[in-house]
Write an enzyme that holds these catalytic residues in place. Structure first.
Site, PDB file in Angstrom:
ATOM      1  N   THR A 180       9.167  -5.640   8.848  1.00 50.85           N
ATOM      2  CA  THR A 180       9.813  -5.940   7.560  1.00 50.85           C
ATOM      3  C   THR A 180      11.188  -6.504   7.821  1.00 50.85           C
ATOM      4  OG1 THR A 180       8.697  -4.180   6.394  1.00 50.85           O
ATOM      5  CG2 THR A 180      10.841  -4.815   5.529  1.00 50.85           C
ATOM      6  N   ARG A 208      -0.477   0.550  -3.400  1.00 51.29           N
ATOM      7  CA  ARG A 208       0.646   1.265  -2.764  1.00 51.29           C
ATOM      8  C   ARG A 208       1.893   0.357  -2.718  1.00 51.29           C
ATOM      9  NH1 ARG A 208       4.270   0.406   1.790  1.00 51.29           N
ATOM     10  NH2 ARG A 208       4.880   2.417   2.590  1.00 51.29           N
ATOM     11  N   VAL A 209       3.028   0.935  -3.077  1.00 51.13           N
ATOM     12  CA  VAL A 209       4.304   0.227  -2.953  1.00 51.13           C
ATOM     13  C   VAL A 209       5.226   1.111  -2.112  1.00 51.13           C
ATOM     14  CG1 VAL A 209       6.342  -0.582  -4.219  1.00 51.13           C
ATOM     15  CG2 VAL A 209       4.054  -1.006  -5.148  1.00 51.13           C
ATOM     16  N   GLY A 210       5.939   0.500  -1.186  1.00 50.62           N
ATOM     17  CA  GLY A 210       6.838   1.265  -0.315  1.00 50.62           C
ATOM     18  C   GLY A 210       8.277   1.225  -0.804  1.00 50.62           C
ATOM     19  N   ASP A 211       9.182   1.386   0.133  1.00 49.38           N
ATOM     20  CA  ASP A 211      10.609   1.411  -0.203  1.00 49.38           C
ATOM     21  C   ASP A 211      11.208   0.033  -0.396  1.00 49.38           C
ATOM     22  OD1 ASP A 211      10.040   0.977   2.597  1.00 49.38           O
ATOM     23  OD2 ASP A 211      12.200   1.027   2.938  1.00 49.38           O
ATOM     24  N   THR A 231      13.989  -0.141   7.190  1.00 50.40           N
ATOM     25  CA  THR A 231      12.647  -0.547   7.586  1.00 50.40           C
ATOM     26  C   THR A 231      11.948   0.681   8.179  1.00 50.40           C
ATOM     27  OG1 THR A 231      11.330  -2.026   8.994  1.00 50.40           O
ATOM     28  CG2 THR A 231      13.473  -1.372   9.842  1.00 50.40           C
ATOM     29  N   GLY A 232      10.622   0.633   8.198  1.00 48.07           N
ATOM     30  CA  GLY A 232       9.870   1.780   8.703  1.00 48.07           C
ATOM     31  C   GLY A 232       9.009   2.377   7.604  1.00 48.07           C
TER      32      GLY A 232
HETATM   33  N1  ASP Z   1       9.232  -0.238   4.836  1.00 45.37           N
HETATM   34  C1  ASP Z   1       8.006  -0.955   4.712  1.00 45.37           C
HETATM   35  C2  ASP Z   1       7.085  -0.203   3.769  1.00 45.37           C
HETATM   36  O1  ASP Z   1       7.003   1.004   3.870  1.00 45.37           O
HETATM   37  C3  ASP Z   1       7.261  -1.156   5.991  1.00 45.37           C
HETATM   38  C4  ASP Z   1       8.022  -1.611   7.189  1.00 45.37           C
HETATM   39  O2  ASP Z   1       9.243  -1.614   7.249  1.00 45.37           O
HETATM   40  O3  ASP Z   1       7.351  -2.013   8.125  1.00 45.37           O
HETATM   41  O4  ASP Z   1       6.421  -0.833   3.000  1.00 45.37           O
END
Ligand code: ASP
Length: 318
Positions: A180, A208-211, A231-232
């Site tokens: 990301t 699904r939605v992330g941060d 990220t993560g």
């Molecule tokens: N933070 C992103 C998510 O959880 C994924 C990533 O950083 O790779 O959607």
């Protein structure tokens, strides 16, 4: 950063800008500090943004143009075109932007559009809203002239099919599978803006939605203080509103490095996950100082400063 230093730094920023005005008046060639940082090995993206900042282009324009490099890169399997799909084979993208005025825009679970950070900017600037999701965001993009593109490449389709055979519908949660891109840009007017864009976790559940598109989690800017991006594993960033936390810690006087470390340790101390996972933050304050920290080793970020674009290795908890 100690309070005394912080006050001194605020004082020195004030002094610098009055000095800058005087030097300009005397026709000296005063070059203000510009800086661009971005998550992972996003060399070309950060370079593009840094060059734009050097030319005097504003931080938000530079950040959106910078992250577009990764959105258009089919080899990056966690951003834009070529991003890994959800478990049903659909690529859905999340992105957000925030500028120095505190304005923000975000899009969630968007299909068939490559440049979603730019779309988030359009939501911010051309609609009365902050967030648009799914089909509504896609329709808005088309009405704004964005091209419809199938985001699933032959390679990402093949990988998804392989995953279907063996992974029994679990998303991939590990420490390596993150690219990301989050970017922070400090421009010639000493304004900070940022952008964050992703296809999220590989083979996530549909919907699904992330941060990354959530203001305060994936990205937060307060132009009086600084900015941060994450990220993560998004689920863990969301639980602590991570980027907001980093900026608030800087407001209380911590350096970007100290703030990133404290925010990462907050996640680790309340962790209930059995598996190893990665989260990393990068941050920059108004003075142009930067910091970063991650849970697991292996996280790097790009730093464009004084014409040089360098990859930096981050320290980690483990
Ligand atoms: N933070 C992103 C998510 O959880 C994924 C990533 O950083 O790779 O959607």
């Amino acid at each position: 950063m100690k309070r005394r230093n912080f006050i001194f730094d605020i004082f020195s920023v004030g002094l610098m800008s009055s000095l800058s005005t005087k030097l300009k008046a005397k026709n000296f060639n005063f070059i203000p500090k510009v800086r661009s940082i971005s998550t992972w090995k996003t060399k070309e993206a950060n370079h593009r943004a840094g060059l734009m900042l050097d030319k005097g282009i504003d931080g938000l324009t530079a950040a959106v143009a910078g992250v577009a490099v990764e959105e258009e890169n089919p080899k990056n399997s966690t951003v834009g075109y070529g991003g890994a799909p959800d478990r049903t084979g659909k690529v859905t993208l999340d992105a957000c932007v925030m500028n120095h005025l505190g304005d923000c825009g975000s899009v969630l679970a968007v299909e068939n559009i490559v440049n979603v950070a730019s779309l988030a900017r359009d939501v911010m600037e051309k609609t009365p809203h902050v967030m648009l999701a799914g089909k509504g965001a896609e329709n808005f993009a088309i009405s704004e002239g964005y091209k419809e593109t199938n985001l699933l490449t032959e390679k990402s389709k093949e990988d998804w099919k392989k995953w279907l055979e063996s992974e029994k519908y679990r998303p991939i949660i590990n420490i390596e599978n993150h690219d990301t891109i989050g970017m922070l840009c400090l421009d010639k007017n000493n304004n900070i803006s940022g952008a964050c864009t992703t296809s999220g976790l590989a083979y996530k559940m549909r919907g699904r939605v992330g941060d990354s598109p959530i203001i305060g989690s994936g990205l937060f800017i307060d132009n009086n203080v600084g900015g941060a991006v994450a990220t993560g594993l998004g689920e863990e960033v969301l639980k602590t509103v991570g980027s907001f936390l980093v900026v608030e810690l800087m407001r209380q006087g911590r350096s970007p490095q100290e703030a990133c470390e404290a925010a990462i340790k907050r996640i680790v101390s309340s962790n209930t996950q059995e598996n190893k996972f990665q989260v990393a933050y990068i941050a920059m304050n108004k003075n142009g100082d930067v910091g970063s920290y991650s849970i697991e080793p292996g996280f790097t970020y790009m730093d464009y400063f004084r014409g040089q674009n360098k990859e930096k290795i981050t320290e980690s908890v483990f």
